[in-house]
Write a protein that holds these residues in place. Structure first.
Motif, mmCIF file in Angstrom:
data_model
loop_
_atom_site.group_PDB
_atom_site.id
_atom_site.type_symbol
_atom_site.label_atom_id
_atom_site.label_comp_id
_atom_site.label_asym_id
_atom_site.label_seq_id
_atom_site.Cartn_x
_atom_site.Cartn_y
_atom_site.Cartn_z
ATOM 1 N N GLY A 124 0.819 -1.204 0.000
ATOM 2 C CA GLY A 124 0.000 0.000 0.000
ATOM 3 C C GLY A 124 0.853 1.254 0.000
ATOM 4 N N LYS A 125 1.963 1.239 0.749
ATOM 5 C CA LYS A 125 2.866 2.384 0.784
ATOM 6 C C LYS A 125 3.718 2.453 -0.494
ATOM 7 N N LEU A 126 3.998 1.294 -1.060
ATOM 8 C CA LEU A 126 4.819 1.249 -2.269
ATOM 9 C C LEU A 126 4.056 1.744 -3.489
ATOM 10 N N TYR A 127 2.726 1.560 -3.494
ATOM 11 C CA TYR A 127 1.935 1.860 -4.688
ATOM 12 C C TYR A 127 2.040 3.316 -5.156
ATOM 13 N N ARG A 129 4.201 5.561 -4.456
ATOM 14 C CA ARG A 129 5.593 5.878 -4.769
ATOM 15 C C ARG A 129 5.988 5.300 -6.128
ATOM 16 N N SER A 130 5.569 4.071 -6.388
ATOM 17 C CA SER A 130 5.881 3.436 -7.675
ATOM 18 C C SER A 130 5.220 4.184 -8.822
ATOM 19 N N SER A 131 3.961 4.549 -8.608
ATOM 20 C CA SER A 131 3.225 5.278 -9.635
ATOM 21 C C SER A 131 3.866 6.632 -9.915
ATOM 22 N N LEU A 132 4.263 7.349 -8.855
ATOM 23 C CA LEU A 132 4.873 8.670 -9.010
ATOM 24 C C LEU A 132 6.244 8.567 -9.684
ATOM 25 N N THR A 133 7.022 7.554 -9.313
ATOM 26 C CA THR A 133 8.342 7.362 -9.922
ATOM 27 C C THR A 133 8.219 7.116 -11.419
ATOM 28 N N THR A 134 7.285 6.240 -11.795
ATOM 29 C CA THR A 134 7.047 5.978 -13.220
ATOM 30 C C THR A 134 6.579 7.248 -13.915
ATOM 31 N N HIS A 135 5.749 8.017 -13.220
ATOM 32 C CA HIS A 135 5.225 9.271 -13.758
ATOM 33 C C HIS A 135 6.361 10.240 -14.097
ATOM 34 N N ILE A 136 7.286 10.415 -13.150
ATOM 35 C CA ILE A 136 8.399 11.352 -13.346
ATOM 36 C C ILE A 136 9.302 10.880 -14.477
ATOM 37 N N LEU A 137 9.612 9.580 -14.484
ATOM 38 C CA LEU A 137 10.451 9.030 -15.547
ATOM 39 C C LEU A 137 9.814 9.204 -16.921
ATOM 40 N N ALA A 138 8.515 8.967 -16.991
ATOM 41 C CA ALA A 138 7.805 9.008 -18.275
ATOM 42 C C ALA A 138 7.780 10.402 -18.882
ATOM 43 N N ALA A 139 7.926 11.435 -18.037
ATOM 44 C CA ALA A 139 7.913 12.801 -18.556
ATOM 45 C C ALA A 139 9.014 13.017 -19.587
ATOM 46 N N ARG A 165 1.938 -9.875 -7.719
ATOM 47 C CA ARG A 165 2.995 -9.117 -8.395
ATOM 48 C C ARG A 165 2.491 -8.529 -9.715
ATOM 49 N N ASN A 166 1.818 -9.350 -10.507
ATOM 50 C CA ASN A 166 1.318 -8.885 -11.805
ATOM 51 C C ASN A 166 0.242 -7.810 -11.654
ATOM 52 N N SER A 167 -0.620 -7.995 -10.665
ATOM 53 C CA SER A 167 -1.672 -7.014 -10.421
ATOM 54 C C SER A 167 -1.077 -5.659 -10.064
ATOM 55 N N PHE A 168 -0.070 -5.677 -9.187
ATOM 56 C CA PHE A 168 0.567 -4.435 -8.743
ATOM 57 C C PHE A 168 1.276 -3.742 -9.899
ATOM 58 N N ILE A 169 2.062 -4.510 -10.652
ATOM 59 C CA ILE A 169 2.821 -3.943 -11.777
ATOM 60 C C ILE A 169 1.878 -3.383 -12.840
ATOM 61 N N THR A 170 0.819 -4.134 -13.123
ATOM 62 C CA THR A 170 -0.140 -3.734 -14.156
ATOM 63 C C THR A 170 -0.827 -2.422 -13.828
ATOM 64 N N GLY A 223 -4.884 2.473 -4.477
ATOM 65 C CA GLY A 223 -3.728 1.597 -4.295
ATOM 66 C C GLY A 223 -3.365 1.414 -2.840
ATOM 67 N N ARG A 224 -3.438 2.509 -2.081
ATOM 68 C CA ARG A 224 -3.098 2.443 -0.648
ATOM 69 C C ARG A 224 -4.054 1.530 0.090
ATOM 70 N N LEU A 225 -5.336 1.625 -0.183
ATOM 71 C CA LEU A 225 -6.337 0.816 0.513
ATOM 72 C C LEU A 225 -6.338 -0.638 0.026
ATOM 73 N N TYR A 226 -6.188 -0.824 -1.279
ATOM 74 C CA TYR A 226 -6.301 -2.168 -1.857
ATOM 75 C C TYR A 226 -5.089 -3.038 -1.545
ATOM 76 N N TYR A 227 -3.888 -2.450 -1.557
ATOM 77 C CA TYR A 227 -2.669 -3.250 -1.421
ATOM 78 C C TYR A 227 -2.049 -3.238 -0.026
ATOM 79 N N LYS A 228 -2.632 -2.480 0.922
ATOM 80 C CA LYS A 228 -2.004 -2.400 2.245
ATOM 81 C C LYS A 228 -2.043 -3.732 3.008
ATOM 82 N N LYS A 229 -2.924 -4.633 2.578
ATOM 83 C CA LYS A 229 -3.011 -5.939 3.253
ATOM 84 C C LYS A 229 -1.835 -6.849 2.925
#
Length: 456
Positions: A124-127, A129-139, A165-170, A223-229
């Motif tokens: 949940g905490k990684l989600y 951050r991962s999305s933002l990192t990809t966002h910055i790189l994609a710019a 793993r696939n769900s998170f990456i996707t 992402g935070r709510l769905y993956y924090k478990k």
């Protein structure tokens, strides 16, 4: 097609692009005609090398455009002049690898990856951050940003089941990537949409950033709510990468400052010299990247990475060449026929429901993408509908729905390049990726439509 001569197509392509760019300033009809003849040669050379999908799309535009052209009664000798209308977009595509190269040579991608992996206790905490990192790189990195992010996530999530793993990456990588393309001046769909409606980039930029921020925040909450478990096990602590926070912070500040400077230059130079958005970005990319490499003291690596990257990308532009040149004939011929007047009448019945019009444009993008139609081709198909809409609807609103609709396809386009690459990298069905990201695409439609509607 495997003959050594095909390794040097970049020389031919570059010569045509350079000649076209020079003539944008000179506005010489004779040079434009010569460029059109070269465009025909580019088409003949590129068609056999294009993929089956783009042969179908480009061929369809050429056939329909050719038929429409003959109905106008014009002489055949004017065709070369018609085929140059989209060469500015192709020139921009050819210059994009240089920006990719400076980000790689400056090792900004590596530092962003370290930020993604450090100090997380659950998914949940990684989600966000991962999305933002990809966002910055994609710019700056465009497609390669998604693959870099996915490779890092596969490593980081190796202790989890394949399904998680696939769900998170996707979700994290594709959504973060698409939101960056929503406002990036280097994204071709932004350029195509602005080119189609004639709206200035600086006019739509604040609204695009607003849509991107709203969509990111909503998706991060999901992402935070769905993956924090899904918590990292204790052993993951021993695998936490050691990072120099000060060094990474310094790199991040440099990266963000560079992006701000680039956007500022695009706006200032475009307004100062009265240049259109596509031409401004095309002209600025190389000198900006080169000066940046000098400031970073990475000139040698920039040239090494940049030259090889540019040659490879320019050498394999056949898909876009076939599509854009075919689209030139189609869109120009369509504008010279009475077809636009025919569709104006039924459109007059829909104008009473602008929300429906805006939403339908975005739905068309996603529906066609699920059958393999590239969003650029969709804009071409919608050209006849968009043109009369601009007379009685705010062009900014039309531009916003064109951009949000086209960008949404990157997450759900079953046969799109990004979804296909993700499916191959994660060994899952592209249809599964489409289903997982459809709620996000619908949410992006709604946000984009609401903002566009409020601006009418």
């Amino acid at each position: 097609m495997k003959h050594p001569v095909f390794r040097y197509l970049y020389i031919f392509y570059s010569f045509v692009f350079l000649l076209h760019t020079i003539n944008v300033f000179m506005e010489n009809e004779n040079i434009n005609y010569i460029v059109g003849i070269f465009a025909i040669l580019m088409l003949f050379v590129s068609f056999p090398l294009a993929s089956r999908l783009f042969k179908i799309l480009g061929g369809s535009f050429l056939l329909i455009g050719g038929y429409l052209f003959f109905t106008t009664g014009q002489s055949l000798h004017v065709i070369p002049s018609i085929l140059t209308s989209n060469l500015s977009l192709l020139t921009l595509l050819a210059m994009l690898p240089w920006m990719n190269s400076i980000v790689r040579s400056g090792r900004f991608d590596r530092n962003l990856n370290l930020l993604m992996k450090g100090n997380v206790t659950d998914l949940g905490k990684l989600y966000p951050r991962s999305s933002l990192t990809t966002h910055i790189l994609a710019a700056f990195l465009n497609l390669s940003a998604a693959t870099i992010s996915q490779d890092v996530l596969k490593n980081t999530l190796s202790s989890f089941s394949k399904e998680i793993r696939n769900s998170f990456i996707t979700t994290a990588s594709l959504r973060g990537y698409s939101l960056a393309l929503l406002w990036s001046p280097l994204e071709i769909m932004v350029a195509v949409s602005l080119f189609t409606t004639g709206v200035d980039y600086v006019t739509v930029l604040p609204w695009l950033v607003f849509i991107a921020v709203v969509a990111y925040l909503l998706d991060s909450v999901f992402g935070r709510l769905y993956y924090k478990k899904y918590a990292f096990e204790s052993m993951a602590v021993n695998h936490q990468p050691k990072i120099n926070k000060k060094a990474i912070a310094r790199k991040m500040v440099q990266f963000v400052c560079a992006l701000i400077v680039f956007l500022t230059l695009v706006v200032l130079i475009g307004n100062l010299f009265e240049l259109n958005f596509i031409l401004t970005v095309t002209i600025i990319i190389f000198p900006f990247a080169f000066i940046w490499s000098l400031l970073l003291k990475r000139r040698k690596s920039f040239w090494t990475i940049g030259w090889n990257n540019w040659k490879a990308k320019t050498n394999t532009m056949q898909n876009f060449i076939v599509l854009f040149i075919g689209l030139s004939l189609f869109s120009t011929s369509l504008g010279d026929t009475s077809f636009l007047a025919v569709i104006e009448k039924p459109l007059s019945f829909v104008t009473s429901y602008p929300m429906l019009v805006l939403l339908l444009i975005q739905v068309i993008f996603v529906l066609l993408s699920m059958f393999g139609v590239h969003p650029i081709a969709t804009v071409g198909i919608l050209t006849g509908i968009i043109t009369p809409l601009l007379d009685f609807m705010n062009p900014v609103s039309i531009t916003l729905v064109l951009i949000t609709g086209s960008v949404a396809t990157f997450t759900v386009g079953t046969y799109g390049l990004l979804v296909t690459l993700t499916a191959m990298g994660t060994q899952q069905s592209p249809y599964r990726i489409t289903i997982r990201n459809m709620p996000f695409a619908i949410g992006l439609w709604i946000v984009g439509t609401l903002v566009a509607y409020l601006l009418l």
